[in-house]
Design a protein around this motif. Structure first.
Motif, PDB file in Angstrom:
ATOM      1  N   MET B  23     -88.197 -17.206 -57.653  1.00  0.00           N
ATOM      2  CA  MET B  23     -88.928 -16.051 -57.107  1.00  0.00           C
ATOM      3  C   MET B  23     -88.456 -14.767 -57.785  1.00  0.00           C
ATOM      4  O   MET B  23     -89.265 -13.912 -58.149  1.00  0.00           O
ATOM      5  CB  MET B  23     -88.726 -15.985 -55.585  1.00  0.00           C
ATOM      6  N   MET B  42     -84.369  -5.992 -51.864  1.00  0.00           N
ATOM      7  CA  MET B  42     -84.314  -7.056 -50.858  1.00  0.00           C
ATOM      8  C   MET B  42     -83.108  -6.862 -49.942  1.00  0.00           C
ATOM      9  O   MET B  42     -83.181  -7.154 -48.749  1.00  0.00           O
ATOM     10  CB  MET B  42     -84.274  -8.433 -51.541  1.00  0.00           C
ATOM     11  N   THR B 112     -92.395  -9.876 -42.027  1.00  0.00           N
ATOM     12  CA  THR B 112     -92.076 -11.140 -42.718  1.00  0.00           C
ATOM     13  C   THR B 112     -92.964 -12.263 -42.227  1.00  0.00           C
ATOM     14  O   THR B 112     -92.482 -13.085 -41.463  1.00  0.00           O
ATOM     15  CB  THR B 112     -90.605 -11.540 -42.484  1.00  0.00           C
ATOM     16  N   PRO B 113     -94.171 -12.498 -42.617  1.00  0.00           N
ATOM     17  CA  PRO B 113     -94.902 -11.669 -43.569  1.00  0.00           C
ATOM     18  C   PRO B 113     -95.638 -10.504 -42.904  1.00  0.00           C
ATOM     19  O   PRO B 113     -96.088  -9.612 -43.593  1.00  0.00           O
ATOM     20  CB  PRO B 113     -95.915 -12.656 -44.163  1.00  0.00           C
ATOM     21  N   LEU B 143     -84.019 -14.718 -48.199  1.00  0.00           N
ATOM     22  CA  LEU B 143     -85.258 -13.937 -48.092  1.00  0.00           C
ATOM     23  C   LEU B 143     -86.175 -14.183 -49.293  1.00  0.00           C
ATOM     24  O   LEU B 143     -87.398 -14.244 -49.152  1.00  0.00           O
ATOM     25  CB  LEU B 143     -84.940 -12.445 -47.942  1.00  0.00           C
ATOM     26  N   PHE B 144     -85.580 -14.346 -50.490  1.00  0.00           N
ATOM     27  CA  PHE B 144     -86.414 -14.658 -51.663  1.00  0.00           C
ATOM     28  C   PHE B 144     -87.054 -16.038 -51.516  1.00  0.00           C
ATOM     29  O   PHE B 144     -88.206 -16.241 -51.898  1.00  0.00           O
ATOM     30  CB  PHE B 144     -85.591 -14.586 -52.954  1.00  0.00           C
ATOM     31  N   SER B 146     -87.761 -17.618 -48.642  1.00  0.00           N
ATOM     32  CA  SER B 146     -88.842 -17.442 -47.653  1.00  0.00           C
ATOM     33  C   SER B 146     -90.042 -16.807 -48.315  1.00  0.00           C
ATOM     34  O   SER B 146     -91.186 -17.223 -48.108  1.00  0.00           O
ATOM     35  CB  SER B 146     -88.402 -16.510 -46.512  1.00  0.00           C
ATOM     36  N   GLY B 147     -89.788 -15.767 -49.113  1.00  0.00           N
ATOM     37  CA  GLY B 147     -90.852 -15.018 -49.762  1.00  0.00           C
ATOM     38  C   GLY B 147     -91.636 -15.875 -50.751  1.00  0.00           C
ATOM     39  O   GLY B 147     -92.853 -15.728 -50.871  1.00  0.00           O
ATOM     40  N   ALA B 148     -90.946 -16.779 -51.452  1.00  0.00           N
ATOM     41  CA  ALA B 148     -91.623 -17.630 -52.439  1.00  0.00           C
ATOM     42  C   ALA B 148     -92.672 -18.507 -51.752  1.00  0.00           C
ATOM     43  O   ALA B 148     -93.806 -18.633 -52.225  1.00  0.00           O
ATOM     44  CB  ALA B 148     -90.605 -18.497 -53.179  1.00  0.00           C
ATOM     45  N   GLY B 150     -94.009 -17.920 -48.747  1.00  0.00           N
ATOM     46  CA  GLY B 150     -95.014 -17.025 -48.169  1.00  0.00           C
ATOM     47  C   GLY B 150     -96.022 -16.570 -49.224  1.00  0.00           C
ATOM     48  O   GLY B 150     -97.217 -16.442 -48.954  1.00  0.00           O
ATOM     49  N   PHE B 151     -95.515 -16.346 -50.419  1.00  0.00           N
ATOM     50  CA  PHE B 151     -96.347 -15.931 -51.550  1.00  0.00           C
ATOM     51  C   PHE B 151     -97.438 -16.978 -51.830  1.00  0.00           C
ATOM     52  O   PHE B 151     -98.609 -16.640 -52.023  1.00  0.00           O
ATOM     53  CB  PHE B 151     -95.418 -15.761 -52.763  1.00  0.00           C
ATOM     54  N   ALA B 154     -99.960 -16.942 -48.827  1.00  0.00           N
ATOM     55  CA  ALA B 154    -100.800 -15.741 -48.828  1.00  0.00           C
ATOM     56  C   ALA B 154    -101.895 -15.835 -49.885  1.00  0.00           C
ATOM     57  O   ALA B 154    -103.010 -15.376 -49.671  1.00  0.00           O
ATOM     58  CB  ALA B 154     -99.941 -14.500 -49.063  1.00  0.00           C
ATOM     59  N   MET B 176     -91.806 -20.643 -43.587  1.00  0.00           N
ATOM     60  CA  MET B 176     -91.009 -19.949 -44.613  1.00  0.00           C
ATOM     61  C   MET B 176     -89.535 -20.000 -44.259  1.00  0.00           C
ATOM     62  O   MET B 176     -88.671 -20.285 -45.102  1.00  0.00           O
ATOM     63  CB  MET B 176     -91.448 -18.473 -44.702  1.00  0.00           C
TER      64      MET B 176
END
Lengths: 220, 294
Positions: B23, B42, B112-113, B143-144, B146-148, B150-151, B154, B176
């Protein structure tokens, strides 16, 4: 790809409770402030759809006013924005209308001072993302997410070329551009989304170009 | 650039890197930003989450009075030593609730998100932290990761209740979180994907039906469910359980289910719990209307 950054997912940092009804509302208010170019002395704020039904519980009202005071979505002063604005002598009125609108989260704002006024419509489309859909009677599609310039001009040949030449001279890239007019030969509006904010001297140069009436901007 | 979970996992396996690292590298490539800048941003988000949990555990109440104080009740209950579901799960629940209570009280949170689902990721993170004692860097990696995930959701489905129901919002947030818990606990990227799939499957079909249209009832408790779901699914994946339906197909199913959901069950406050007699009465009371008895 609708989402391009990890910070669209982990973020934004914001005052709660709703990314659409609070953060988005603050961004619309701030876009209005940016476009007006200064703090207004009055604001008529009209909520439609879901905004009209739930604005108190979501703090949509304080968020819009916070935006008018130039607060970002994470500014804790948003909670007290109406009081702060009123203390500064800004006259604020809220109205709810049940007219049907295209988007459930719509707000119309009429702001101004003794000499100037401006009217715009903003929508909050989710996750804190917003669009300005109307400005002084012109329809447009402006996201508050990029630096943008809005140029009122006379509908004459050469007006658009004059503006793009100034931008080209200063090596400023145009991301998206939209042109609309009220009628042939009448007032027209150019909306230009840029990759960077422009310096005041460039704004000045644009203002003094042929057929240009007024330049305003949204900074990043 | 990865567009699917399968692509994400294959990047981590081919380059022998973590999901968080994949990510971070993508963010550096797309946005032409330095590693330090991205990690710094972050870390600020992490600090916001920490502060929100801290504030919530002191007791935060919304203006409407519908929610508040439950995070604190849970912490006191944990201290009695009588909890049935276990201290770690309840701690996650309490910290998720704390975040959403702060959100409902117009405090500062990190979406988040979204804001309505802001409790799941920090709830799971700060509870698991007590057990695994991660470094600050590992918490940022959480967090990265989770974000990956979520990305991917989305861009292939949706992450807001208005678009796809609560399954899209708290469902995505919980999934996530569960993928990131697996990575922090030493699981493989594939196990993270299994945990994500298991969590989202168990949240599939969840509607968005907020009483009075506010991000309060049932949103705060849905985050409690999301955080606990995240930890249980992470344990399942770490135990070696796999999802029969692959992760990307689960995301596709969530998308189709969301598309089939009527608008009354997508944040409009016209269906589900919002349309119950009590839900309507609370809405009327909050709107300042008189409720007439029939």
């Amino acid at each position: 790809m609708k989402y391009k950054s990890v910070f669209d997912i982990i973020g934004p940092v914001m005052v709660g409770p709703s990314s659409s009804h609070t953060a988005g509302a603050a961004r619309i208010g701030r876009a209005a402030r940016n476009l007006f170019g200064k703090e207004p002395t009055y604001a008529e704020i009209i909520f439609y759809g879901s905004f009209a039904k739930t604005y108190k519980g979501h703090g949509t009202d304080v968020a819009v006013v916070g935006g008018l005071l130039d607060y970002d979505t994470a500014n804790e002063k948003i909670r007290h924005a109406i009081k702060i604005a009123t203390d500064k002598g800004i006259k604020i009125n809220f109205h709810e209308e049940d007219t049907a609108v295209d988007h459930p989260n719509t707000v119309r704002m009429k702001i101004g001072n003794a000499s100037e006024s401006m009217e715009l419509v903003g929508i909050s489309i989710g996750g804190g993302k917003v669009e300005i859909t109307e400005l002084n009677g012109f329809e447009l599609h402006l996201s508050g997410n990029h630096p943008s310039i809005l140029i009122m001009h006379n509908d004459r040949f050469g007006a658009i070329a004059a503006v793009t030449q100034v931008l080209a001279k200063h090596e400023i890239n145009i991301g998206r551009m939209e042109v609309s007019r009220k009628d042939v030969g009448k007032e027209a509006l150019m909306v230009i989304e840029l990759d960077q904010n422009i310096e005041p001297f460039i704004e000045q140069e644009l203002s003094s170009s042929n057929h240009i009436l007024r330049v305003s901007k949204i900074v990043d | 650039m990865f567009r699917t979970v399968a692509e994400l996992i294959s990047i981590t396996e081919n380059e022998n890197i973590t999901i968080a690292e994949a990510m971070i590298r993508q963010e550096m490539d797309i946005h032409d930003r330095s590693r330090e800048e991205i990690i710094g941003q972050m870390e600020q988000n992490l600090s916001v989450m920490e502060k929100a949990v801290e504030d919530g555990l002191k007791g935060a109440h919304s203006q409407s009075g519908l929610v508040g104080g439950d995070a604190l009740l849970l912490q006191e209950y944990i201290k009695t030593g009588n909890s049935l579901s276990g201290d770690l799960v309840l701690d996650a629940v309490s910290k998720a609730v704390a975040t959403n209570e702060v959100n409902a009280a117009m405090g500062i949170i990190c979406a988040t998100p979204t804001a309505g689902s802001a409790g799941c990721v920090p709830g799971a993170l700060f509870a698991v932290k007590e057990r695994l004692n991660p470094t600050r860097e590992e918490m940022i990696d959480f967090l990265f990761t989770s974000g990956a995930f979520g990305f991917v959701v989305a861009n292939n489905a949706f992450i807001s209740g208005a678009a796809g129901g609560c399954q899209a919002e708290v469902g995505s947030a919980a999934a996530m979180a569960s993928a990131a818990v697996v990575e922090m606990a030493g699981g493989t990227p594939q196990q993270s994907a299994e945990a994500f799939a298991i969590t989202l499957k168990n949240m599939l079909g969840l509607v968005c039906d907020p009483v009075a249209g506010l991000v309060e009832v049932p949103c705060v408790k849905r985050n409690a469910a999301g955080a606990s779901n995240a930890i249980v699914s992470a344990d399942m994946a770490l135990a070696g359980i796999t999802s029969k339906i692959p992760c990307d197909e689960v995301i596709g199913a969530m998308y189709r289910v969301g598309k089939q959901m009527p608008s009354s069950l997508r944040e409009t406050a016209e269906g589900g719990l919002a349309a119950t007699p009590t839900g309507r009465a609370l809405a009327a009371q909050i709107a300042g209307n008189n409720v007439t008895k029939e």
